[in-house]
Design a protein around this motif. Structure first.
Motif: not given
Length: 270
Positions: A15-19, A25-33, A36-41, A75-81
């Protein structure tokens, strides 16, 4: 905020990251990759989706001997793909994060090298913004999909984008196609913000049956169901809605009860 000042709770940190400016937001998602802060993965496909594809084949279209086309936006890291490829789809993993796609391609390479999966379709990694048309040039043939899968993609989007999300899903769905949503997180109050944003089943039901419509929300309580009115005549139709037998660990409450739902959608009268 320095690294040492960041919240220790993963959701609070997200939440803090996306304030601030939503255009970033697109850049901010890329920054998380990059960080390597990927709590949803979780490192693997949600078991609810695995079970759906394996056990409920009657819910999916018969493509008359042709390979169907599947899309996983965000798709993130693509497991579903890769799973959809194993099921015979020409699978497209769409991502706005270039670093996520780099990771996805590496996972595909390693999985093939170790014999962990053998695809029956084609895998296509596509760099683009889901809401723009530019990435569709990478799609072979008709620019529509027989299966579109959403798990954590909608929960990553600010609620203001839900009308555009629903319309885009409808427009990209081929005749006879199916949309699959693993609905998460269903248990959060709307007022807690996001990502991940609260997504009780009523949100999917309201928006996908009224694609493109602005719907009434209250700041604290969220979607105002009593003010919705009738569904759109051309809205998507929910053909199945149930709780899965298993899901990722984030979809269980403290008592071990599953809180996720699965919904499957089609064009009207299909």
């Amino acid at each position: 905020m320095s690294t040492n000042d960041q919240p220790t709770d993963a959701r609070a940190r997200l939440r803090q990251h996306f304030l601030g400016d939503k255009s970033l937001h697109i850049k901010k998602w890329d920054d998380l990759y990059i960080e390597d802060f990927l709590p949803w993965d979780k490192g693997f496909v949600n078991p609810a989706f695995v079970d759906l594809l394996h056990d409920r084949k009657e819910l999916f279209p018969n493509t008359e001997g042709k390979r169907g086309k599947a899309l996983v936006p965000g798709c993130g890291k693509g497991y579903d793909v890769l799973l959809l490829d194993e099921h015979g789809y020409d699978a497209y993993g769409l991502e706005s994060s270039k670093n996520a796609l780099i990771a996805a391609k590496e996972i595909e390479k390693q999985a093939k090298a170790t014999g962990q999966y053998i695809g029956r379709g084609d895998v296509n990694w596509v760099d683009g913004d889901f809401f723009d048309d530019g990435w569709l040039i990478e799609v072979q043939g008709e620019k529509k999909f027989d299966l579109i899968y959403d798990y954590t993609f909608l929960s990553a989007l600010p609620p203001s984008l839900r009308p555009a999300w629903s319309k885009r899903f409808k427009d990209l769905l081929a005749p006879g196609g199916r949309i699959v949503c693993v609905e998460f997180p269903t248990y959060k109050p709307h007022s807690t913000g996001g990502p991940p944003w609260a997504l009780p089943p009523k949100v999917y039901m309201a928006h996908l049956s009224r694609p493109g419509q602005e719907l009434p929300y209250a700041e604290e309580s969220g979607l105002q169901e009593s003010e919705l009115g009738d569904a759109s005549p051309d809205g998507l139709q929910c053909i199945a809605h149930f709780q899965p037998k298993r899901t990722h660990n984030g979809g269980y409450d403290e008592q071990g009860k599953i809180t996720d739902w699965v919904s499957v959608w089609a064009h009207p009268s299909e």
